[in-house]
Design an enzyme around this catalytic site. Sequence first.
Site, PDB file in Angstrom:
ATOM      1  N   GLU D  56     -48.385  22.479 -16.203  1.00 31.65           N
ATOM      2  CA  GLU D  56     -48.481  23.396 -17.344  1.00 31.65           C
ATOM      3  C   GLU D  56     -48.539  22.677 -18.683  1.00 31.65           C
ATOM      4  O   GLU D  56     -49.253  23.117 -19.592  1.00 31.65           O
ATOM      5  CB  GLU D  56     -47.307  24.389 -17.352  1.00 31.65           C
ATOM      6  CG  GLU D  56     -47.431  25.520 -16.339  1.00 31.65           C
ATOM      7  CD  GLU D  56     -47.036  25.128 -14.927  1.00 31.65           C
ATOM      8  OE1 GLU D  56     -46.584  23.969 -14.724  1.00 31.65           O
ATOM      9  OE2 GLU D  56     -47.171  25.960 -14.020  1.00 31.65           O
ATOM     10  N   HIS D 125     -38.074  34.004 -11.784  1.00 33.85           N
ATOM     11  CA  HIS D 125     -39.451  34.487 -11.856  1.00 33.85           C
ATOM     12  C   HIS D 125     -39.557  35.900 -12.425  1.00 33.85           C
ATOM     13  O   HIS D 125     -40.590  36.547 -12.281  1.00 33.85           O
ATOM     14  CB  HIS D 125     -40.079  34.518 -10.458  1.00 33.85           C
ATOM     15  CG  HIS D 125     -40.315  33.178  -9.834  1.00 33.85           C
ATOM     16  ND1 HIS D 125     -39.333  32.458  -9.225  1.00 33.85           N
ATOM     17  CD2 HIS D 125     -41.436  32.417  -9.725  1.00 33.85           C
ATOM     18  CE1 HIS D 125     -39.828  31.324  -8.746  1.00 33.85           C
ATOM     19  NE2 HIS D 125     -41.103  31.263  -9.044  1.00 33.85           N
TER      20      HIS D 125
HETATM   21  C1  TPP Z   1     -43.989  25.257 -12.918  1.00 35.91           C
HETATM   22  C2  TPP Z   1     -44.510  26.193 -11.896  1.00 35.91           C
HETATM   23  N1  TPP Z   1     -45.825  26.458 -11.871  1.00 35.91           N
HETATM   24  C3  TPP Z   1     -46.324  27.274 -10.931  1.00 35.91           C
HETATM   25  C4  TPP Z   1     -45.523  27.855  -9.990  1.00 35.91           C
HETATM   26  C5  TPP Z   1     -46.119  28.779  -8.923  1.00 35.91           C
HETATM   27  N2  TPP Z   1     -46.029  28.162  -7.616  1.00 35.91           N
HETATM   28  C6  TPP Z   1     -45.042  28.439  -6.761  1.00 35.91           C
HETATM   29  S1  TPP Z   1     -45.134  27.548  -5.357  1.00 35.91           S
HETATM   30  C7  TPP Z   1     -46.530  26.758  -5.879  1.00 35.91           C
HETATM   31  C8  TPP Z   1     -47.202  25.733  -5.000  1.00 35.91           C
HETATM   32  C9  TPP Z   1     -46.453  24.470  -4.931  1.00 35.91           C
HETATM   33  O1  TPP Z   1     -47.109  23.595  -4.044  1.00 35.91           O
HETATM   34  P1  TPP Z   1     -46.346  22.379  -3.386  1.00 35.91           P
HETATM   35  O2  TPP Z   1     -45.549  21.665  -4.407  1.00 35.91           O
HETATM   36  O3  TPP Z   1     -47.346  21.593  -2.637  1.00 35.91           O
HETATM   37  O4  TPP Z   1     -45.300  23.036  -2.386  1.00 35.91           O
HETATM   38  P2  TPP Z   1     -45.558  23.903  -1.088  1.00 35.91           P
HETATM   39  O5  TPP Z   1     -45.473  25.339  -1.519  1.00 35.91           O
HETATM   40  O6  TPP Z   1     -46.878  23.529  -0.533  1.00 35.91           O
HETATM   41  O7  TPP Z   1     -44.439  23.581  -0.176  1.00 35.91           O
HETATM   42  C10 TPP Z   1     -46.911  27.220  -7.129  1.00 35.91           C
HETATM   43  C11 TPP Z   1     -48.104  26.778  -7.862  1.00 35.91           C
HETATM   44  C12 TPP Z   1     -44.141  27.585 -10.078  1.00 35.91           C
HETATM   45  N3  TPP Z   1     -43.256  28.143  -9.243  1.00 35.91           N
HETATM   46  N4  TPP Z   1     -43.674  26.742 -11.017  1.00 35.91           N
END
Ligand code: TPP
Lengths: 346, 346, 327, 327
Positions: D56, D125
């Site tokens: 972000e 959230h």
């Molecule tokens: C700062 C932030 N940006 C966006 C999100 C929305 N979001 C929640 S889970 C996720 C994916 C994260 O991917 P990864 O780190 O690979 O973890 P995974 O879910 O694959 O275990 C996103 C973009 C968030 N929670 N926090």
Amino acid sequence: MTDTNGVEGLDRDRLVWMWTQMVRVREFEERVKRTFEEHPGVIRGHTHLADGAEASIVGSLATLRPGDQLMTTYRCHGYPLVLGTSPKAMMAEIYGKAAGLCGGYGGSMHLTDVSRGFLGTSGIVGQGIPQATGAAYAAQIRRQGQVVLCFFGDGATKQGAFHESLNIASLWKLPIVYVLENNNYNVVTRVEQEDANAAAGEPLAVKARAHSMPGVTVDGGDPLAVYGEVGAAVARARDGGGPTLVESKVYRLSAHGNSIAPPGVPLHFPEHEAITTFGATEEYEAAKRGDPVPRFRAKLVTDTTLSPAEADRITEAARTEMQEAVEFGLESELPKPEDAVKYVYA
Amino acid sequence: MTDTNGVEGLDRDRLVWMWTQMVRVREFEERVKRTFEEHPGVIRGHTHLADGAEASIVGSLATLRPGDQLMTTYRCHGYPLVLGTSPKAMMAEIYGKAAGLCGGYGGSMHLTDVSRGFLGTSGIVGQGIPQATGAAYAAQIRRQGQVVLCFFGDGATKQGAFHESLNIASLWKLPIVYVLENNNYNVVTRVEQEDANAAAGEPLAVKARAHSMPGVTVDGGDPLAVYGEVGAAVARARDGGGPTLVESKVYRLSAHGNSIAPPGVPLHFPEHEAITTFGATEEYEAAKRGDPVPRFRAKLVTDTTLSPAEADRITEAARTEMQEAVEFGLESELPKPEDAVKYVYA
Amino acid sequence: MARELPYIAAINEAIRLEMQRDESVLYFGQNIATTKNDPFLQEFGSDRVRVTPISETAEIGMGIGAALAGYRPVVELYMAEFMLVGMDQVVNEAPRFRYMTGGQVRVPLVMKAGYGFTAGWAGQHTGSIYGMFMGVPGLKVALPATPADAKGLMATAIRDDNPVCYFQHYLLLLDHGEVPEGEYLVPFGQAAVRRAGTDVTIVGTGWTVGRALAAAERLAGEGVSAEVIDPRTLEPLDTATILESVAKTGHLVLVDQATLHASASAVIAAEVADAGFSYLKAPIRQVTALDATIPYSRPMEEYVLPNEDKIVAAVHQVLGSAPVAAT
Amino acid sequence: MARELPYIAAINEAIRLEMQRDESVLYFGQNIATTKNDPFLQEFGSDRVRVTPISETAEIGMGIGAALAGYRPVVELYMAEFMLVGMDQVVNEAPRFRYMTGGQVRVPLVMKAGYGFTAGWAGQHTGSIYGMFMGVPGLKVALPATPADAKGLMATAIRDDNPVCYFQHYLLLLDHGEVPEGEYLVPFGQAAVRRAGTDVTIVGTGWTVGRALAAAERLAGEGVSAEVIDPRTLEPLDTATILESVAKTGHLVLVDQATLHASASAVIAAEVADAGFSYLKAPIRQVTALDATIPYSRPMEEYVLPNEDKIVAAVHQVLGSAPVAAT
Ligand SMILES: Cc1ncc(C[n+]2csc(CCOP(=O)(O)OP(=O)(O)O)c2C)c(N)n1
Ligand SMILES: Cc1ncc(C[n+]2csc(CCOP(=O)(O)OP(=O)(O)O)c2C)c(N)n1
Ligand SMILES: [Mg+2]
Ligand SMILES: [Mg+2]
């Protein structure tokens, strides 16, 4: 006399121009510094000088073409001078005058000259890096071969914003060159006290590896070396080859900035932290001996690119120019108080 | 039967224990998922499952000693099960019940069991990484040989917080192991669409280079391989050798999370994004064929560590245990509305 | 006569005393303790006192983690704006852990930062952004206005089991004042009546407390008796003391270095417009910074800030307009 | 009969129309346009539509840089809380460039995010954090409450030459409503009177507008005529329309999904307690979320949120207490 000094495309005029710019930056900064003693109260807030980084700044900016752009930190006096911004407007800005480059709104930390491609500065460490990256995204999709230079310090590489930006720039192959001015210090913290690479004896340029990006380290005291590395990176960026991290090793010759004090306490420019904090007088003296301004002069004189007399004339001209900037700044009017509410919204 | 399978210190009981834990995690997650169909409305908000990552979780946690600690993301159901937290309390939490692990305050994304060293989760990507690093700083100065495990996803390595933390951990030689669960996806974004290393065909573990830290990549579908790498890193951390980045390659077998919808629209668990978004059915099928739970069972059965009958008994026991958790969760009481204002301040 | 100390020294004294008292108190941040001569480092050692890189997200996040693991970190953040790069940790992590875990954990963490350095520091270093931290459940906010409070609120912040934003005012750093020796605690949520009065209540925080007192002095010369209140902490906010004063004076002027819509004074005004409505004889007037980023140049900077003239004018307005409200 | 669209579709329509109209409009963010089938990608191509990593700070910072370089980026940020990790860019960079450069540059940037997802999304959230963006000079804040406004405010945001926080409400995403076709702009700083009334003014934003309307309906059954106002943008804030209404009704109830001290309603209450004081016949009452992180479990979540019962009760209070103020 060597025409190119082994660096492609630099003829005699350009080399002399480079040294001239270095001298102009130095003379400007000297006068900013002296203003604290000679005209107390004229400069407020926090002022950061570029002395010691002249070779790096000039070597970097010499690689640019019209239409290219840059963004920097609060330590921003050097760049616009080289781009051709009026030192009078700059000094007037630093003195908070209405005729200042930014009308007295920004001051020393926020010198900006959009007309010359200098899009702005951030006073918050590391935060200008994504901004410059965004300008590079704009340059990429505008498809006019523009390149963006992004300047920041060693300390800034400890901000997440640095890594987030490099990842995207590498992934998107953005036309940007990240010039990391490693001056060994973040205020009173030495780089090996805050940086894992430095503590491990590695160059900071290895950070580029985390982003599958080329990273190089260059002697920032040598404008031709900087020109060579930044130039190669600029050429690659222009060709769609993506970004590069160039670590330029410099030594700032003044303290981080002027003293920090509430109103009423006169501000001054202290000695360098190597001496005041760390008692490393010899480190500082060595840096002084390696001062890039006389060093490049000596080189140009030795190889007869420049005669001592011409060098003296250049220095003298820079002194006069910058003294006039001081006088212009001193004589200029302060802004009208009520102008403070202009420019809040477009 | 091999006692150690080439991995030091793992006797038969421990190997069977490892597989048992994998099965327990899988059976728990299956039931969470099924709750969306079988008991609509019981699970609210956003739920993320650990299926596919069982080997990585168990292999990692098997390296810990009492007193060690961990922090994770919102994808947090697997870890406490392995640590010994009651699945009943966990399911009740996910169902928003007063008897839940966190009293219904946290829900699926924030399962925490401090009594077992699980200090907490963050639902904000990357933000748990500095927190775990701070726990490691605490462990370092407490001098009781504690190690902290920090779990996060591939996407999280694009947050500045990740790099800021790794630099400090490396610089301070903190007793922490960063376990990067690379499941190839950030929601509907494939890792090579957002990561410069992945796009360049490099492992994400090279990011450790930016911090002069060891980085390794391991098959996260093999609990013994994970145990080996994380175990070596934990041992080094415990000995004062500093942190390691372990990239554990896993494949999540469910979608990122349940559907996202305003109240009134029933929630469900969609198919995996490989299929729904990318039409990469074969990728998904291959991952299914490599499912770590049957894979490790096959290995243990083949080398006669485990008999098929015992494996079936273990599976049956896990099913019963997790079905009881579902029933406990369903039957438990909702919290009192006015309890909402408890625990705001200590 | 009691001992005098500058505000900045009072803060350091509190940290030092608390570190002596409780081994679990840590102190870390940028550009502190970078040499062996540092007095904190000398007294408490490098386990408990550390320089950190310029990584606010990690610094604050590590503060949370160390707090979860049983320590009581004081994180030196220098300027409140620098917290913005780690803002998620401040408002969406630290204050939520206890609640989301159903009371399993505590996060005793002091986030210490200066603010309001309207002395030519221009647009990005001069903010009065305490308003952003108000109304965040689980977070406390202290704004010392005097050297004594600087000490007493810091000690209380360190002993508090919740995350606390401790905001010292840059313009006050060298202000001298009496500071009690030894253990000294100023309770949170207890406003100080800095000057008693009967005609109008003026509320200020930090640096504006001094402006309000100066205005009150000038008003006294005109025969107007102003009561000056300093809430000292914004969370918890002592509305009771303010309401008590307004019950007496019937008039309220709020002074705030932030802009109107970002001010703590809006929150206070809203509280009084509810619970204290029947006391009010006139509109509640706010004297805040004008709606502009802080400019570098002095005349413009002065123009946007609250000052004594503006406070006195506001008091005249509310006193003059009292009959209007009475119709 | 005019066409109906869900709120979410109305937003997308506005972005699409503005992208068709102006080539300098860009759209990027996480988890958008990751396949060739994405309609934005298909129509506008990968120069103008891009998926970004979960970064972000870089996303918003790049938005600023692209804006400085002449583009008009719309940055998709999903949830307002995710902006907290890049908060410096939002409040201390984007809105300051123009001012600090003495008007040399403009930063036309839309930061688009959802908020208020109080549907079991628990502590991190679900926030209603728009208050943090109020009072930041140079920044605008839009909070659409209807599908039509969702479209019209987005179009206006994209054409605005300043950074705009555009906050869509997660609970409204599938709400249907009439949405004008083609070019449709809703001006900033112009409140909408959602229901006319004479006895009490109720102000709500986003999701609470619907709650206020439902309460007004119920009150109508009791013979109480409530006027319901939706400011639509918090910066600029249309206090004139609110004051006009209070001049008529003499009573004000403010409804806000944020906690009391973080609410936009506090800012509005403070404005009215000044400029509208003489109109007020009773205390200004705020119906906000209780001072707690949003809990996961439904009964507790419902408990902390504003609702129709609480609004009706507040209206009863202010109407009942009117005689007190008149003494
Ligand atoms: C700062 C932030 N940006 C966006 C999100 C929305 N979001 C929640 S889970 C996720 C994916 C994260 O991917 P990864 O780190 O690979 O973890 P995974 O879910 O694959 O275990 C996103 C973009 C968030 N929670 N926090
Ligand atoms: C986010 C943030 N943290 C802290 C500061 C205070 N600060 C201003 S300059 C500076 C040192 C930066 O060091 P470096 O990046 O090496 O640049 P240099 O000043 O050496 O050119 C610090 C810590 C800041 N401006 N922003
Ligand atoms: Mg430096
Ligand atoms: Mg992932």
